[in-house]
Structure formats: structure tokens, C-alpha cells
Scaffold this active site. Structure first.
Site, PDB file in Angstrom:
ATOM      1  N   GLU A 172      -6.412  -7.277  -1.325  1.00 37.14           N
ATOM      2  CA  GLU A 172      -6.816  -7.123   0.078  1.00 37.14           C
ATOM      3  C   GLU A 172      -8.146  -6.377   0.152  1.00 37.14           C
ATOM      4  O   GLU A 172      -8.320  -5.338  -0.489  1.00 37.14           O
ATOM      5  CB  GLU A 172      -5.743  -6.357   0.859  1.00 37.14           C
ATOM      6  CG  GLU A 172      -6.079  -6.112   2.318  1.00 37.14           C
ATOM      7  CD  GLU A 172      -4.977  -5.316   3.016  1.00 37.14           C
ATOM      8  OE1 GLU A 172      -3.789  -5.585   2.777  1.00 37.14           O
ATOM      9  OE2 GLU A 172      -5.316  -4.399   3.791  1.00 37.14           O
TER      10      GLU A 172
ATOM     11  N   GLU B  26       0.835  -1.206   0.000  1.00 39.61           N
ATOM     12  CA  GLU B  26       0.000   0.000   0.000  1.00 39.61           C
ATOM     13  C   GLU B  26       0.869   1.256   0.000  1.00 39.61           C
ATOM     14  O   GLU B  26       1.048   1.901   1.042  1.00 39.61           O
ATOM     15  CB  GLU B  26      -0.956   0.014   1.203  1.00 39.61           C
ATOM     16  CG  GLU B  26      -2.068  -1.011   1.093  1.00 39.61           C
ATOM     17  CD  GLU B  26      -3.123  -0.849   2.187  1.00 39.61           C
ATOM     18  OE1 GLU B  26      -2.878  -0.117   3.168  1.00 39.61           O
ATOM     19  OE2 GLU B  26      -4.199  -1.468   2.052  1.00 39.61           O
TER      20      GLU B  26
END
Length: 489
Positions: A407, A315
Site C-alpha cells: 500500500e 497495519e
């Protein structure tokens, strides 16, 4: 997963020129005049001149010009680095800290220019290898390279794996009959889809582990067997946190743990997504050297496998898309050296939100994609925090980009709070209709509502059935098995 989410002046002097002569765009860049003033003692950078004398298709002209400007900016930044570091470092400081990184950036940028032109015309050879290395006005030079991003000659690649994970060297490529890997074989990216060995678009459904250092006992032979046979899932994502007590604290030990878990999943016929889980700091370039070593080791160990995918940056946040892309284009060749056909996932800006969490959207990726084959781009969502507005962006982006939801959660972006199964269903229906693969966070037994297992489960050996699952776990198991998510099983 994290604890929180979500112009240059045209009068400035440039070292490139763009002109049109009889329909041919002629470009020159990187003359390398340097910008240090006469009273400064720092040397200045001089780079080989890059010239392109081919037709540049109209759709790519802006992209080519943007990369030419970037070459100019790279020299300017290198000169500034030299000025700021006057009197610092040892005799090899300039070569290692300035010229080496500059060489790698130039190689990637020149390759992007070649690739951009090649989308609608013959791909030119601009001699990126020969034109990447620059020199200083004092005679210092960077070493020329054939590939600026090869794996380190020392580190994990030279470190033997512990005996516990070396029992099956390279891991078997013979998957049990009827398992996802046996059915689909080597995956690839075809257009905007993930495709199996027969070229058919498919959707993988599975789970993401939590940080392997936080829940060291939750991913094991028993839990993976339950994921494969009791859930009928297709893959496990192994989240190897870099910081927060993760990889950087014990690179050899944690790399061995990842390799051992890949072996276990391989025996079961599961696909494995190896996740280099950067979060804080959000700029993946901070961990570039560790990423190179980690992926060199893991990809070498599993070079013969057809079931391993790689996620090079979980991320990214607080970093530009150009910064993410530059990082990816230095890490992917390390993987490709050992595993040339593997699918690689690249995180997007703003916590893998396609830039939405930082005021952008997917167009920055569409207009400037990573210069590599078999690449997909990640999108993460948490259903109680992210709704219809983001679904609309994903639906639009899926027409232009190969996406992979590596995710997601059924609760808020904190990974906790009330589950929003209505929003989750809307998300998973969208992903199904677009054949976008997904993995839910997390295959753990923590106290947060994101945990798939009830607390204490990972201390035992029983992972099958609804009795050990939380609401979120029951919902996803039901969704995979029946097509309808049911938090009551």
C-alpha cells in the site's frame, strides 16, 4: 490505510539455564515451578522441560537466549492470568483461556529456537509438539497438538459459498496467454526477492482496493479487466477490513465476496493479494480467531490456484514485533494447510513502517524473522508525508529483508491532500531498482485524492482510459504503461 499513522532484571529468577560445556550450549527451560504464593488459591502452571544439547552458532546465541527468556515470560504471564481470574469462568476456563494459548505460544517459540540454530547448523528437533502442552498444579492439562494453529473445525470452512461465487469451484488455474500469471506462474521468495516460477526476480505493480464494504461496486469484472488490459497491471489487492462495518459484521457474506473477486481476477490472469485489513484495534491478536477462519476458507477455496498471495495483517500498530510475529506464526499454518506454496505478507510495526512510526526500525525483524518459508514483510508509505529519510531505511532494509509495498499513496498519510508526484517518483524509482513490488491505494471513486477513479465512476461499467481517472490514477497508469508517471495521462 487509516485516519492516522504514524528489561527484565538480571536478578530475576528464571526457569532456564544456559551453560557452555566443551563448546556445546546446554539449555534447560520450562521447569514450571509456578509463582503463586502459598496463600493464593489459584493453581500454577507446570510445563515440560526443554533441553538443547547442540552447538549453537555464535550469531544465533542471542536470539536463542531471547526466545528462552520468552518461554519463561510466557509461564509467568500464564500464572498471573490464573491469579487474576480466581473465581471467574466455567470449568474449562483454565484450559481454554490459559493453557491453550500458552501451548500455542510455546510451540511457536520452540520452533523459532530450532529455526535459529538451523540457519548456521543442522536444525535440531526439540520436540515442539511434545513440549508445548503444559498442565496446572490441580491436574488440568491442555490438549497436546501436532500443530497448534490448525484451522477451526467449524466456521467458514464448513459454510458453503453462495451460488454466485461457486460457479467456478476452486477457480481455474489456466491463465490467459500473455497475462502476468501465465508468464510468471507460481511465485516464491528467493533470498530477498519475489521470484517467478523460473526463479527470476520480478516486480509486481498494481492497485489496492479501498475497503470492500466502503466501495462495494468499484472492484468488479469490468474494472479488473481495465486494470489488466488498459493499465497493464499485474495484481489487485483486495482490502477486507475486519472492523468498521467489515468482515466481523458478516463473515460468510464478505468471505464469499472476496472469493468471488479472486475468481474474477483469476479468469483475467491477474495475481490477487488477499488483505486481512486490521487497523483499529492495531493488535492483530484481537482478531486471531476470525483470521484463522477467514484464511482457512479462502485458502481452501483457492487451493489449486497459483495466483493468490495472502496478507495476514494490514497495519499493526501499538503492538510489539513479538506480538505481530506470534500472531503470524499462528495464522500462516492455516494457509499452508491448503496452499503450501503461497507467498504470505506480514505487516510490520508502526502501521507497516518497519517500526519507524513507533521509534524502531527494520533490525527487530532482521534479528527475529517469522518462522516460515515464502514470507515477505510489508512497508507502506504516503509520498507527501514520507520522504528521503524513510527511503534510506527501505534501501538499507531491502538488503536483508524481502519487502513488499502492499500500500502506498501519492498524498499524505490521511489519504487526502495535495499529491506529491516528485516524492512518489523517487519512491517508485527506488522500488524499481530493488525489484520491490507495489500497489497504490486506492481502486475507488471517493472524494479523497487517493481515489484512482473520478467520483461516480463505479456506478457505471466504463473503467478504461484516462477520462475516468483522477490525477493519482492517471499518474500510476502512466507509470505502469510507460515507466514514467504523468498525472496528465
Amino acid at each position: 490505510m487509516g485516519s492516522s499513522r504514524f528489561g527484565r532484571s538480571r536478578s530475576s529468577e528464571r526457569r532456564w539455564r544456559l551453560g557452555a560445556v566443551a563448546g556445546v550450549a546446554v539449555l534447560a527451560v520450562g521447569v514450571g515451578l509456578g509463582i503463586a504464593s502459598a496463600d493464593e488459591s489459584a493453581p500454577t502452571v507446570s510445563c515440560p522441560k526443554v533441553t538443547v544439547g547442540v552447538n549453537i552458532p555464535a550469531p544465533q546465541q542471542a536470539e536463542v537466549q531471547r526466545n528462552l527468556e520468552l518461554l519463561d515470560t510466557q509461564i509467568t504471564e500464564a500464572d498471573k492470568r490464573l491469579r487474576d481470574a480466581v473465581g471467574q469462568g466455567g470449568p474449562d476456563f483454565a484450559r481454554n483461556a490459559v493453557l491453550g494459548p500458552l501451548r500455542d505460544k510455546r510451540f511457536a517459540t520452540i520452533n523459532r529456537i530450532e529455526t535459529a540454530i538451523g540457519r548456521n547448523a543442522a536444525k535440531p528437533d526439540l520436540d515442539a509438539e511434545g513440549l508445548s502442552a503444559c498442565a496446572l498444579s490441580d491436574g488440568t492439562r491442555a490438549a497436546p497438538v501436532t500443530k497448534p494453529t490448525t484451522a477451526p473445525t467449524t466456521g467458514a470452512a464448513a459454510e458453503p459459498a453462495p451460488a454466485e461465487s461457486a460457479a467456478v469451484p476452486g477457480a481455474s488455474t489456466s491463465a490467459p496467454a500473455g497475462t502476468p500469471v501465465a508468464v510468471n506462474g507460481q511465485l516464491s521468495v528467493c533470498g530477498v526477492q519475489l521470484c517467478n516460477e523460473a526463479g527470476e526476480a520480478i516486480q509486481l505493480r498494481g492497485m489496492s482496493s479501498h475497503g470492500l464494504q466502503f466501495f462495494p461496486n468499484c472492484v468488479n469484472a469490468d474494472s479488473l479487466a481495465a486494470l489488466r488490459t488498459d493499465w497493464n497491471a499485474d495484481f489487485i489487492r483486495l482490502s477486507m477490513y475486519v472492523q468498521e462495518g467489515g468482515l466481523e459484521t458478516d463473515p460468510v457474506g464478505f468471505t464469499a465476496k472476496v472469493n468471488g473477486l479472486v475468481d474474477e481476477a483469476t479468469r483475467l490472469g491477474l495475481y490477487v493479494l488477499v488483505d486481512f485489513h486490521i487497523l483499529t484495534p492495531g493488535d492483530p491478536n484481537v482478531n486471531l480467531n476470525l483470521a484463522r477462519t477467514f484464511f482457512a476458507d479462502v485458502s481452501a477455496r483457492h487451493a489449486a490456484n497459483d495466483n493468490v498471495l495472502y496478507e495476514v495483517a494490514n497495519e499493526p500498530n501499538g503492538v510489539s514485533w513479538d506480538g505481530i510475529k506470534t500472531y503470524a506464526e499462528q495464522v500462516i499454518p492455516v494457509i499452508r494447510k491448503n496452499s503450501p506454496d503461497s507467498v504470505v505478507l506480514v505487516g510490520t510495526r508502526g502501521f507497516s513502517s518497519l517500526g519507524l512510526s513507533e521509534g524502531s526500525d527494520e533490525t527487530e525483524v532482521v534479528n527475529d524473522p517469522v518462522d516460515a518459508e515464502n514470507v515477505m514483510y510489508t512497508f507502506h508509505f504516503y509520498a507527501a508525508s514520507h520522504g528521503a529519510d524513510r527511503r534510506a531505511v527501505v534501501a538499507r532494509a531491502a538488503k536483508s529483508l524481502p519487502l513488499f509495498v502492499s500500500e502506498f499513496g501519492t498524498q499524505t498519510f490521511t489519504g487526502d491532500g495535495t499529491n506529491d508526484f516528485a516524492s512518489t517518483t523517487a519512491w517508485l524509482d527506488l522500488l524499481k531498482s530493488n525489484k520491490i513490488s507495489y500497489g497504490m491505494w486506492s481502486f475507488s471513486d471517493g472524494r479523497e485524492t487517493n481515489s484512482a477513479f473520478q467520483q461516480g465512476t463505479c456506478a457505471g461499467t466504463s473503467f478504461a482510459g484516462n477520462g475516468v481517472l483522477t490525477e493519482a490514477g492517471r499518474y500510476l497508469r502512466s507509470r505502469i504503461l510507460t515507466g514514467v508517471g504523468n498525472p496528465n495521462g
